[in-house]
Structure formats: structure tokens, C-alpha cells
Motif scaffolding. Structure first.
Motif, PDB file in Angstrom:
ATOM      1  N   VAL A  15      43.326 -54.865  22.854  1.00 32.69           N
ATOM      2  CA  VAL A  15      43.470 -54.621  24.290  1.00 32.69           C
ATOM      3  C   VAL A  15      44.569 -55.523  24.861  1.00 32.69           C
ATOM      4  CG1 VAL A  15      42.277 -54.992  26.500  1.00 32.69           C
ATOM      5  CG2 VAL A  15      41.164 -53.703  24.667  1.00 32.69           C
TER       6      VAL A  15
ATOM      7  N   GLU B  99      39.874 -60.255  18.161  1.00 29.39           N
ATOM      8  CA  GLU B  99      41.296 -60.091  18.466  1.00 29.39           C
ATOM      9  C   GLU B  99      42.040 -60.689  17.285  1.00 29.39           C
ATOM     10  OE1 GLU B  99      42.867 -60.793  22.700  1.00 29.39           O
ATOM     11  OE2 GLU B  99      41.333 -62.283  22.450  1.00 29.39           O
TER      12      GLU B  99
ATOM     13  N   HIS C 240      35.841 -59.603  24.943  1.00 31.90           N
ATOM     14  CA  HIS C 240      36.091 -58.187  24.647  1.00 31.90           C
ATOM     15  C   HIS C 240      35.609 -57.285  25.776  1.00 31.90           C
ATOM     16  CE1 HIS C 240      37.053 -59.375  20.524  1.00 31.90           C
ATOM     17  NE2 HIS C 240      35.931 -60.071  20.511  1.00 31.90           N
ATOM     18  N   GLY C 241      35.497 -57.806  26.994  1.00 27.87           N
ATOM     19  CA  GLY C 241      34.996 -56.996  28.100  1.00 27.87           C
ATOM     20  C   GLY C 241      33.510 -57.190  28.283  1.00 27.87           C
TER      21      GLY C 241
ATOM     22  N   ASN D 255      42.548 -64.931  24.938  1.00 22.00           N
ATOM     23  CA  ASN D 255      41.789 -65.230  26.147  1.00 22.00           C
ATOM     24  C   ASN D 255      41.401 -66.703  26.214  1.00 22.00           C
ATOM     25  OD1 ASN D 255      41.308 -62.762  27.886  1.00 22.00           O
ATOM     26  ND2 ASN D 255      40.888 -61.963  25.842  1.00 22.00           N
TER      27      ASN D 255
ATOM     28  N   LYS E 251      45.580 -51.759  28.442  1.00 21.22           N
ATOM     29  CA  LYS E 251      46.684 -52.466  29.111  1.00 21.22           C
ATOM     30  C   LYS E 251      48.073 -51.901  28.801  1.00 21.22           C
ATOM     31  CE  LYS E 251      43.883 -56.695  29.176  1.00 21.22           C
ATOM     32  NZ  LYS E 251      43.069 -56.581  30.366  1.00 21.22           N
TER      33      LYS E 251
ATOM     34  N   SER F 193      38.907 -48.016  30.297  1.00 24.99           N
ATOM     35  CA  SER F 193      38.971 -49.481  30.343  1.00 24.99           C
ATOM     36  C   SER F 193      38.765 -50.045  28.942  1.00 24.99           C
ATOM     37  CB  SER F 193      37.887 -50.044  31.268  1.00 24.99           C
ATOM     38  OG  SER F 193      36.620 -49.856  30.676  1.00 24.99           O
ATOM     39  N   GLY F 194      39.228 -51.271  28.756  1.00 24.53           N
ATOM     40  CA  GLY F 194      39.027 -51.957  27.488  1.00 24.53           C
ATOM     41  C   GLY F 194      37.548 -52.130  27.181  1.00 24.53           C
ATOM     42  N   THR F 195      36.758 -52.359  28.215  1.00 21.36           N
ATOM     43  CA  THR F 195      35.311 -52.522  28.036  1.00 21.36           C
ATOM     44  C   THR F 195      34.698 -51.279  27.381  1.00 21.36           C
ATOM     45  OG1 THR F 195      35.037 -54.077  29.853  1.00 21.36           O
ATOM     46  CG2 THR F 195      33.119 -52.732  29.309  1.00 21.36           C
TER      47      THR F 195
HETATM   48  C1  PLP Z   1      40.748 -58.700  24.361  1.00 19.82           C
HETATM   49  C2  PLP Z   1      40.129 -57.906  25.474  1.00 19.82           C
HETATM   50  N1  PLP Z   1      39.268 -56.933  25.167  1.00 19.82           N
HETATM   51  C3  PLP Z   1      38.682 -56.188  26.118  1.00 19.82           C
HETATM   52  C4  PLP Z   1      38.956 -56.402  27.452  1.00 19.82           C
HETATM   53  C5  PLP Z   1      38.297 -55.569  28.496  1.00 19.82           C
HETATM   54  O1  PLP Z   1      39.231 -54.724  29.089  1.00 19.82           O
HETATM   55  P1  PLP Z   1      39.008 -54.139  30.557  1.00 19.82           P
HETATM   56  O2  PLP Z   1      39.228 -55.267  31.518  1.00 19.82           O
HETATM   57  O3  PLP Z   1      40.029 -53.062  30.679  1.00 19.82           O
HETATM   58  O4  PLP Z   1      37.618 -53.624  30.608  1.00 19.82           O
HETATM   59  C6  PLP Z   1      39.871 -57.391  27.824  1.00 19.82           C
HETATM   60  C7  PLP Z   1      40.195 -57.634  29.226  1.00 19.82           C
HETATM   61  O5  PLP Z   1      40.958 -58.483  29.607  1.00 19.82           O
HETATM   62  C8  PLP Z   1      40.463 -58.181  26.799  1.00 19.82           C
HETATM   63  O6  PLP Z   1      41.311 -59.156  27.100  1.00 19.82           O
END
Ligand code: PLP
Length: 464
Positions: free
Chosen positions: A278, A243, A179-180, A248, A304, A150-152
Motif C-alpha cells: 500500500v 510491508e 496495515h489499516g 510506518n 495510494k 482502501s488499503g484496509t
Molecule cells: C502499509 C499500509 N497498509 C494499509 C494501509 C491502509 O490503507 P487505507 O488508509 O487506504 O485504508 C496503510 C495506510 O496508510 C498502510 O500504510
């Protein structure tokens, strides 16, 4: 009045004149549209009542929720989804970018089916993981990469890598940046305005239950504020994460020169620069946002779009930082990391997302933006358009949005109405009012026409 221009690889069109929309008209339309929503979505309501018993809010991620209930989907193919009420919906959300290839893209389906015949999880090294890593390194111009789920996880590990490499712990992030869910990165994600003080020197806002450690928050597009923060705290700051284009809070573009200055300051103060890609990733172009914008971070986080819709994320970058994974100062583990199905997704995505296929999608996006501009001008709407790569959005403000405080000053009532208007007419965009549309490889002229014509019908309704 704005004096800065946005980075040349990004797009923004702000009309020179507009007329306000009557708030009374917006309220009247909102009431009618919510009634229409309930009339058309009986089975989603029923599904939500059932889901509420086993899932908090009735959803698997709180992003999916809205009041009174979200639309429940049973299947998706190409650019289209079918909901439980049997309606066909044009998907302009595309899994926040994860479905950039289109739902059930045949190349991805084929590659994943092949992988399924060999096994779903080995928890050992495998040629398919090395192949995926080589493809990611080549495409994004990085030395080494590690996969996560996952991005998190990816943003968390990138921060930890920076900490291990610098022997410092503090983190700097952008006010309003998402950023999660890793504790330090939750700080000031969407902070309440009455708690965050001076726009040029924001107070970090920590929600309940979050234990962030030393955190600093700076406004986007403000290199002076970043320099001040580095000047005061450089001895404790490990990294600056952002970013490169904020995606977001609508789409917020870097001013010309901003990212270059960020790079210089990070070098000057020995701070690791992390680009969170992400969301931007391949939606920014076939090599991602960093290469498109011409600024090289030390570490990058991906998710993603890179996996063709499979559950996959990654972090990587320069070897001198990834060496801290190698030497164990930054421990990185995960049972499902690099599982064969996700790796097959990377392989297929790498084949599909060529320069040409993404340029074609971007041209459709550009066409949509330009036709929407003409409608905004014709109806003198207090709005402007913003675009980056295959993504676009309409921002309900007559001034460019350059940071979180600007974003908070946009008109959320019209944004909600615009989203709901489209949803009631078969167009699905993300529920957050802070998202954007995405033109995937599965969208074509027909889908762009639907997006533009729907916006024209909305403009007419606002002015009638
Ligand atoms: C810029 C950004 N970073 C990190 C994340 C976290 O990703 P994840 O939802 O896969 O944990 C997201 C999720 O939308 C995001 O938009």
C-alpha cells in the motif's frame, strides 16, 4: 553494533561520529516553535474549532490530527499546497504516496474528465475496469487482481483469501507494522513497550474493541523468530503479512537476505506470503517493491500511488490463490469497486509512471539524502538517513533502526522539533513523526534545495 547490511536496493547512511544534542536546547526550541506555529496559523485554529463540532478531533481520519490543531488546506497544485491562512506550503507528504504524480497532474485530470463524460458508476463490468486490471497485472507481475476502495479493505481481503486457500485462520504480522484497520492487523501496530515482553518473542498487543482471532507477532528482520513461530503454530497459520520495507515507523529496511529467507520459510511451512505494498507500491520503483527487491509474494496489496490520487486500492497475486475469489470461498463485493473515475486514475498513472520518470524523481531523492548526510556530518548530529525509491527520512538515532524496538529508542523530541521547524517554514511532512518525505514527479531542483536548506537552518539552530 550492527553486523547485517541492508538490502542492496535500499539506502542507509550512518555517520561514524556524532555529538549529543542538549535536551535543554531541544525543549527551548520546541517552546519557541510552538509559539510561532500558533502565531502563523490563526485561520487553521478557527477552522479546527468549527470542525470539532461535526467531526471527532475535527478531522476525517485520525492520522490528520495533531495538538493543538492541524493545518487546514484549501487547494493544491504540483508540489505545493495553499492553507486557509493563505500560506504556500511545500508538500513533502503527497498524500502518503497517493499523490506521487503531483497534485492535479494534467494527464490524470484529463483522463478523469474524459471518464466523467461517460458516467461515474456503472456497477457492471466495463472495458475501462478490464483495461485497468490488465495494466496492474502487467506492471506488478501478478496473474489476477481485484479492486477495492482502501488499503484496509485490500489487506482484509488478502488475509481472507489466504484463509480460504489454506483452510487455516491464524495470522502472523510484524511488531510495529501497520496495515489499516482490519481487526487482526491492528494487533501490535504501535504497542506500548511495557506490555509486549521479550523483543525476540513479542507478546501480541490487542487494543480495546479489537477481536483479532489467533494472532502471532514477530520482530522485523528476525527470520529465526519467524521460524520458531512457524515451527510451533504452522498447522493453524494461514498467512504472514508484512510491508517488504516498513514505512510506518520512518523507513526500516530489510537486511540483506531477510526477505529471501521469509519466502523460503513460508514455502516450507505452507504459509501464504502477503506483501503489503500500500505504501511502497510505485514509490519503490516502476514495478513496486517486490520486483525491485527480487522476492515474489503469493498475494500483494496495493493502494495510494497506483490510482494517481483517486480513491482506489487493490489486492491480487497468483492465480492459485485468486481462484478462491472465483470459486466463492472468499467472497469479495463492493459497490464502488472499479468505478470509472478510479479506473481512469489507474490508466493515467500507468502512462505517467514510466521507468524513466520514476528514476528521475529517485535521483532527486538521492541528491537530497546525500546533501543531508553532509549536513549531519558537518554538525555532528546524532542522526542518520534512510531511503527507498522516492522516499527518504532522517532517523534520530546513531544506530541503524532494524525493527520496532529500535525505532522506539530513537529521539522523538528532536523528531518533533525537526517536523515543526519545517512546518513553520512552509514545509509540510506528515504529522506522525514516523513518516517520511516523498519526491513526486512534480518536485524538482527548487523543491530539493528548499528541503536541504531548511534542514541546514535547523542543524544550525540546534548547535547555536
Ligand atoms: C502499509 C499500509 N497498509 C494499509 C494501509 C491502509 O490503507 P487505507 O488508509 O487506504 O485504508 C496503510 C495506510 O496508510 C498502510 O500504510
Amino acid at each position: 553494533m550492527l553486523t547485517q547490511t541492508n538490502h542492496r536496493e535500499t539506502y542507509r547512511f550512518v555517520p561514524s561520529t556524532s555529538t549529543p544534542v542538549s535536551p535543554g536546547r531541544v525543549a527551548e526550541l520546541l517552546k519557541a516553535e510552538w509559539e510561532l506555529f500558533t502565531k502563523q496559523t490563526g485561520k487553521s485554529a478557527q477552522e479546527s474549532r468549527r470542525a470539532l463540532k461535526s467531526l471527532p478531533l475535527g478531522v476525517t481520519s485520525s492520522f490528520q490530527h495533531w495538538d493543538p490543531y492541524p493545518i487546514s488546506i484549501v487547494s493544491a497544485k504540483g508540489a505545493w499546497m495553499t492553507d486557509v491562512d493563505g500560506r504556500q506550503l511545500l508538500d513533502l507528504s503527497m498524500g502518503f504516496g497517493a499523490m506521487l504524480a503531483g497534485h492535479l497532474n494534467p494527464v490524470i485530470v484529463e483522463e478523469v474528465k474524459k471518464a466523467l463524460e461517460t458516467g461515474t458508476l456503472f456497477v457492471t463490468p466495463s472495458p475501462i475496469s478490464t483495461d485497468a486490471a490488465e495494466r496492474i497485472c502487467r506492471r506488478f507481475g501478478i496473474d489476477q487482481v481485484r479492486f477495492t476502495n482502501s488499503g484496509t479493505e485490500s489487506t482484509m481481503y488478502a488475509v481472507r483469501t489466504a484463509r480460504a486457500a489454506t483452510d487455516k485462520n491464524a495470522v502472523v504480522k510484524i511488531e510495529g507494522g501497520y496495515h489499516g484497520s482490519y481487526d487482526p492487523l491492528v494487533v501490535s501496530t504501535k504497542p506500548p513497550l511495557d506490555k509486549i515482553g521479550d523483543p525476540n518473542n513479542p507478546i501480541p498487543y490487542t487494543p480495546n474493541g479489537i477481536v483479532p482471532g489467533e494472532m502471532h507477532v514477530v520482530p522485523y528482520n528476525n527470520a529465526e523468530a519467524l521460524e520458531q513461530t512457524f515451527k510451533k503454530h504452522a498447522s493453524s497459520i494461514a498467512c504472514f503479512i508484512l510491508e517488504p520495507v516498513l514505512e510506518n515507523i520512518g523507513i526500516v529496511l530489510p537486511d540483506e537476505g531477510y526477505l529471501e529467507r521469509v519466502r523460503e520459510l513460508c514455502d516450507e511451512y505452507n504459509v501464504v506470503l502477503i506483501f503489503d505494498e500500500v505504501k511502497t507500491g510505485l514509490t519503490a520503483g516502476h514495478q513496486g517493491a517486490a520486483q525491485r527487491l527480487g522476492v515474489t509474494p503469493d498475494l500483494i496489496t496495493l493502494a495510494k500511488s497506483i490510482g494517481g490520487g483517486l480513491t482506489l486500492a487493490a489486492f491480487g497475486g497468483k492465480k492459485k490463490y485468486m481462484d478462491f475469489v472465483t470459486n466463492g470461498k472468499m467472497a469479495h463485493f463492493g459497490t464502488f469497486n472499479g468505478n470509472p473515475l478510479a479506473m481512469a486514475g489507474v490508466r493515467a498513472a500507468d502512462v505517467i509512471f514510466t521507468h524513466d520518470s520514476l528514476v528521475k524523481a529517485e535521483k532527486f531523492n538521492q541528491q537530497a539524502l546525500e546533501r543531508i548526510n553532509a549536513i549531519i556530518e558537518q554538525y555532528q548530529l546524532p542522526a542518520h538517513t534512510v531511503g527507498f525509491g522516492v522516499k527518504g527520512c532522517i532517523t534520530w538515532s546513531t544506530e541503524p533502526v532494524r525493527n520496532y524496538r529500535d525505532y522506539k529508542a530513537t529521539d522523538f523530541a528532536i523528531a518533533e522539533l525537526s517536523w515543526l521547524w519545517s512546518l513553520n517554514r512552509g514545509i509540510m511532512t506528515p504529522p506522525g513523526l514516523d513518516e517520511q518525505w516523498l519526491i513526486s514527479l512534480a518536485h524538482g531542483q527548487k523543491e530539493v534545495d528548499i528541503l536541504v536548506e531548511d534542514f541546514e537552518s535547523f542543524a544550525k539552530a540546534l548547535r547555536s
